[in-house]
Design an enzyme around this catalytic site. Structure first.
Site, short mmCIF file in Angstrom:
data_model
loop_
_atom_site.label_atom_id
_atom_site.label_comp_id
_atom_site.label_asym_id
_atom_site.label_seq_id
_atom_site.Cartn_x
_atom_site.Cartn_y
_atom_site.Cartn_z
N TRP A 166 1.07 0.41 4.82
CA TRP A 166 0.11 -0.05 5.58
C TRP A 166 0.99 -1.11 5.20
O TRP A 166 0.08 -2.82 6.31
CB TRP A 166 -0.63 -0.24 6.12
CG TRP A 166 -1.63 0.44 3.96
CD1 TRP A 166 -1.58 1.30 3.77
CD2 TRP A 166 -1.97 -0.48 3.45
NE1 TRP A 166 -1.78 0.93 2.43
CE2 TRP A 166 -1.98 -0.09 2.07
CE3 TRP A 166 -1.90 -2.06 3.19
CZ2 TRP A 166 -2.09 -1.05 1.07
CZ3 TRP A 166 -2.28 -2.76 2.77
CH2 TRP A 166 -2.06 -1.83 1.15
N ASN A 167 1.14 -2.66 4.23
CA ASN A 167 1.49 -3.28 4.33
C ASN A 167 2.29 -4.24 5.17
O ASN A 167 1.70 -5.99 5.66
CB ASN A 167 1.86 -3.71 2.00
CG ASN A 167 3.18 -3.40 2.31
OD1 ASN A 167 4.03 -2.51 2.79
ND2 ASN A 167 3.37 -3.87 1.25
N LYS A 190 7.34 7.73 10.64
CA LYS A 190 5.53 8.27 10.98
C LYS A 190 4.76 6.58 10.14
O LYS A 190 5.05 6.36 9.12
CB LYS A 190 5.43 9.17 9.68
CG LYS A 190 3.54 9.28 10.10
CD LYS A 190 2.89 10.18 8.96
CE LYS A 190 2.94 9.12 7.81
NZ LYS A 190 1.21 8.40 8.65
N GLU A 263 10.61 4.41 -1.75
CA GLU A 263 10.96 2.64 -2.00
C GLU A 263 9.02 2.11 -2.75
O GLU A 263 8.78 2.92 -2.16
CB GLU A 263 10.87 1.72 -1.02
CG GLU A 263 12.62 1.43 -0.35
CD GLU A 263 13.69 0.91 -0.97
OE1 GLU A 263 13.03 -0.21 -1.99
OE2 GLU A 263 15.04 1.09 -1.21
N LEU A 264 9.08 2.47 -4.05
CA LEU A 264 7.79 2.20 -4.75
C LEU A 264 7.21 1.23 -4.82
O LEU A 264 7.28 0.24 -4.29
CB LEU A 264 7.98 3.80 -5.59
CG LEU A 264 8.73 4.96 -4.75
CD1 LEU A 264 8.83 6.04 -6.22
CD2 LEU A 264 7.96 5.70 -3.37
N CYS A 297 5.15 -5.49 -2.47
CA CYS A 297 5.61 -4.69 -2.73
C CYS A 297 6.69 -5.03 -4.16
O CYS A 297 6.56 -5.43 -5.04
CB CYS A 297 6.77 -3.45 -2.49
SG CYS A 297 7.49 -4.28 -1.65
P1 NAP Z 1 1.09 5.19 -0.24
O1 NAP Z 1 0.05 6.10 -0.03
O2 NAP Z 1 1.60 5.56 -0.71
O3 NAP Z 1 1.83 5.82 1.83
C1 NAP Z 1 2.87 5.27 2.31
C2 NAP Z 1 2.74 6.59 3.28
O4 NAP Z 1 3.26 7.25 3.29
C3 NAP Z 1 1.71 6.90 4.76
O5 NAP Z 1 2.58 6.84 5.69
C4 NAP Z 1 1.45 7.84 4.40
O6 NAP Z 1 0.08 8.12 5.19
C5 NAP Z 1 2.06 8.97 3.64
N1 NAP Z 1 1.58 9.76 2.74
C6 NAP Z 1 -0.05 9.35 2.08
N2 NAP Z 1 0.45 10.92 1.94
C7 NAP Z 1 1.15 11.66 1.98
C8 NAP Z 1 1.98 13.17 1.63
N3 NAP Z 1 1.06 13.64 1.11
N4 NAP Z 1 2.93 13.47 1.98
C9 NAP Z 1 3.79 12.61 2.62
N5 NAP Z 1 3.28 11.66 3.68
C10 NAP Z 1 2.33 10.77 2.57
O7 NAP Z 1 1.55 4.06 -0.12
P2 NAP Z 1 0.27 2.63 0.99
O8 NAP Z 1 -1.21 3.17 0.55
O9 NAP Z 1 0.78 2.77 2.44
O10 NAP Z 1 1.47 1.12 0.49
C11 NAP Z 1 1.67 0.97 -0.79
C12 NAP Z 1 2.09 1.40 -1.53
O11 NAP Z 1 3.93 1.03 -1.13
C13 NAP Z 1 2.54 0.33 -2.49
O12 NAP Z 1 2.32 0.70 -4.05
C14 NAP Z 1 3.69 -0.40 -2.74
O13 NAP Z 1 4.00 -1.19 -3.67
C15 NAP Z 1 4.43 0.63 -2.05
N6 NAP Z 1 5.19 -0.30 -0.82
C16 NAP Z 1 6.78 -0.47 -2.19
C17 NAP Z 1 7.29 -1.03 -0.72
C18 NAP Z 1 9.59 -0.90 -1.16
O14 NAP Z 1 10.21 -1.26 -0.58
N7 NAP Z 1 9.63 -0.94 -2.78
C19 NAP Z 1 7.31 -1.61 -0.53
C20 NAP Z 1 6.21 -1.49 0.73
C21 NAP Z 1 4.96 -0.92 -0.09
P3 NAP Z 1 -0.97 7.85 5.55
O15 NAP Z 1 -1.58 6.42 6.30
O16 NAP Z 1 -1.77 8.23 6.73
O17 NAP Z 1 -1.91 8.05 4.10
#
Ligand code: NAP
Ligand code: MG
Length: 528
Positions: A166-167, A190, A263-264, A297
């Site tokens: 979402w960021n 998605k 990408e985490l 991130c």
């Molecule tokens: P998240 O909770 O891991 O969610 C990411 C995506 O995965 C969302 O679309 C989410 O859907 C989905 N998801 C959740 N549970 C799932 C499951 N069991 N199976 C498959 N998909 C699932 O991450 P976030 O809170 O949105 O984003 C923040 C994180 O992203 C931070 O840790 C940040 O560092 C990381 N990030 C990394 C990068 C990079 O390039 N390395 C860039 C941006 C962000 P829902 O929205 O419906 O929960």
């Protein structure tokens, strides 16, 4: 339209997306989910809350149209992307407004990291996909292949799944679809449940730019429901999000034996050497710590400062942080730091600050959120006197906080920077470029800057990916598009004899010949 007003609604049948946004109404929205403006707490739109069967239906549709999309060739696909690039530049304000309305970020954050990126990305992949995926005639050294022609080519995998956080609703979601599409694939995207509107808007824009129906589909819904359903349908999965969910995605992709790119999370370190330009270092640490409300991130998550300049650096950062505005993002220049995008971030940020406070850190700016403020807000916060016993230095905060730790010397700074399960981005500040580069090369991270921070993400020509728990694979660079393909090597034998000496029957002559060939080709220069 201000950020607080309802986002422009796109009826489902108007959007090339399985999910569609419809305007807010008083009646309950069966099968839909509200989208909240985090800056106000108000519901601004409703989108479909799709179930797993939607992924299966979309996959059939995506696969059916993919061959024709691939057959359009690079030039045909690039035309659509170039029109999309024009659309982004012509509709920058509408795009910013939509992004701001669902994320609560400052207008400038959306302009720099999403709209500028979108315009660059559509153009970059349109211009360079063909070169990056060009067939290569490979020179082969093996004596078994003398006289044969060897070609490697890159074929689209077919159907790509993209699961996004979402960021950055554009940059970290739709942005990853562009190279997948340019490679000739259909895509199921998605977006995060909280921020679907940007993806729906872009899917509509792409359709208006000539994207054939079904090639780019947006599926809105919950990750825990839709995520596995998408992985189970696609030929490759691109995921951006938390390390915890990333592990699950990787395991699921492993079960299906499909490639995944992850990408985490990050805990990015920022090192200030005693000989740094302290004014620039202070500006950069604060800006890239607070940018996008710290929800990046590649955010600056922790700062290490050599002891002789610690006090001066802290004084500069503190003064600048106290001057930051944390107001409603109503237009350009209306605030410096926006809202938190999701409510759950408030608890994490607050816990990290309170943990530091309890363990003896000083909160020199911010740190006292107003519990009565509508929406999700946490003030820009600077902490000093921190160490690695505190969660603010070891766990991803993902909020507007900047913890600053004093270190004895550069060696301690490097040791601390590498004392993390994450390895995404880092920054080193020093006036001695040679020293800076040496330090940078010792940091365990996928992107390291000297006298800069975060901005290297915009180097779309270079790979960007995390080490350690920060990810697997990379976006950008050649790998950023080749990952959406299967490589195929062709061995073409035009000239050949009926029976080569190494084949059956084994009489011993073939063995001797191969031994001679082995010595001839590889045995020279190894006498001692
Ligand atoms: P998240 O909770 O891991 O969610 C990411 C995506 O995965 C969302 O679309 C989410 O859907 C989905 N998801 C959740 N549970 C799932 C499951 N069991 N199976 C498959 N998909 C699932 O991450 P976030 O809170 O949105 O984003 C923040 C994180 O992203 C931070 O840790 C940040 O560092 C990381 N990030 C990394 C990068 C990079 O390039 N390395 C860039 C941006 C962000 P829902 O929205 O419906 O929960
Ligand atoms: Mg931060």
């Amino acid at each position: 339209m201000s950020a607080q007003e309802p986002v422009s609604a796109h009826p489902s049948d108007d959007v090339d997306a399985t999910g569609g946004a419809t305007a807010v109404a008083d009646d309950p929205h069966a099968g839909q989910k509200g989208v909240v403006d985090p800056a106000t707490g108000q519901t601004i739109a409703w989108v479909d809350d799709l179930g797993p069967e939607a992924a299966a239906t979309a996959a059939v549709r995506g696969r059916a149209v993919q061959p024709a999309w691939e057959a359009l060739g690079f030039a045909g696909r690039a035309r659509v992307m170039k029109r999309a690039q024009k659309w982004v530049t012509a509709n920058a304000d509408e795009l910013v407004r939509t992004i701001v309305s669902e994320t609560g970020k400052a207008w400038e954050d959306a302009m720099m990291a999403e709209v500028l990126y979108a315009a660059a990305a559509f153009g970059h992949w349109a211009d360079h996909a063909e070169d990056l995926l060009a067939e290569e005639k490979i020179k082969i050294s093996s004596p078994l292949l003398k006289g044969k022609k060897v070609i490697t080519r890159y074929a689209p995998v077919g159907l790509v799944g993209v699961i996004a956080p979402w960021n950055y609703p554009f940059t970290n979601g739709f942005g990853d679809c562009i190279p997948a599409l340019m490679a000739g694939n259909s895509v199921l995207l998605k977006p995060a449940e909280k921020t679907p509107l940007t993806s729906l808007l872009l899917a509509k824009a792409l359709k208006d730019c000539g994207m054939p129906d079904g090639v780019m589909q947006v599926l809105t819904g919950k990750g825990s429901v839709l995520g596995d359903a998408i992985i189970d349908q696609v030929d490759m999965i691109m995921f951006t999000g938390s390390t915890e969910v990333g592990r699950h995605i990787g395991a699921r992709a492993g079960e299906r034996l499909i490639p995944c790119s992850l990408e985490l999370g990050g805990k990015d370190a920022f090192i200030v050497c005693a000989d740094a330009d302290l004014e620039r270092a202070a500006n950069q640490a604060l800006f890239y710590g607070m940018f996008n409300t710290g929800q990046t991130c590649v955010s600056v998550e922790r700062v290490y400062v050599e002891a002789p300049v610690y006090d001066e650096f802290v004084a500069k950062v503190t003064k600048k942080a106290r001057a930051l505005r944390n107001d409603q993002p109503t237009g350009p220049g209306s605030t410096d730091v926006g809202a938190l995008t999701v409510e759950s971030q408030f608890g994490i940020v607050n816990d990290h600050v309170e943990d530091a406070r309890t363990k003896g850190a000083q909160i020199v700016a911010g740190g006292d959120p107003d519990p009565d403020r509508p929406g999700y807000w946490y003030p820009p916060t600077v902490m000093t006197g921190v160490d690695h016993s505190m969660t603010c230095m070891t766990e991803e905060t993902f909020g507007p906080t900047l913890p600053i730790m004093k270190v004895a010397d550069v060696e301690e700074a490097i040791r601390m920077a590498n004392d993390s399960p994450y390895g995404l981005m880092a920054s080193v500040f020093t006036k001695d470029m040679a020293k800076g580069e040496q330090i940078a090369r010792r940091i365990e991270a996928g992107l390291v800057h000297v006298n800069d921070s975060l901005v290297g993400y915009a180097a779309i020509e270079a790979p960007m990916g995390g080490w350690k728990d920060s990810g697997l694979g990379a976006r950008h660079g050649a790998v950023g598009i080749r990952k959406y393909t299967n490589s195929q090597t062709l061995v073409l034998s035009r000239w050949h004899i009926k029976k080569e000496p190494q084949v059956y029957p084994y009489t011993g002559r073939g063995f001797k010949l191969l031994r001679g060939v082995t010595r001839f080709f590889y045995g020279r220069g190894t006498r001692d």
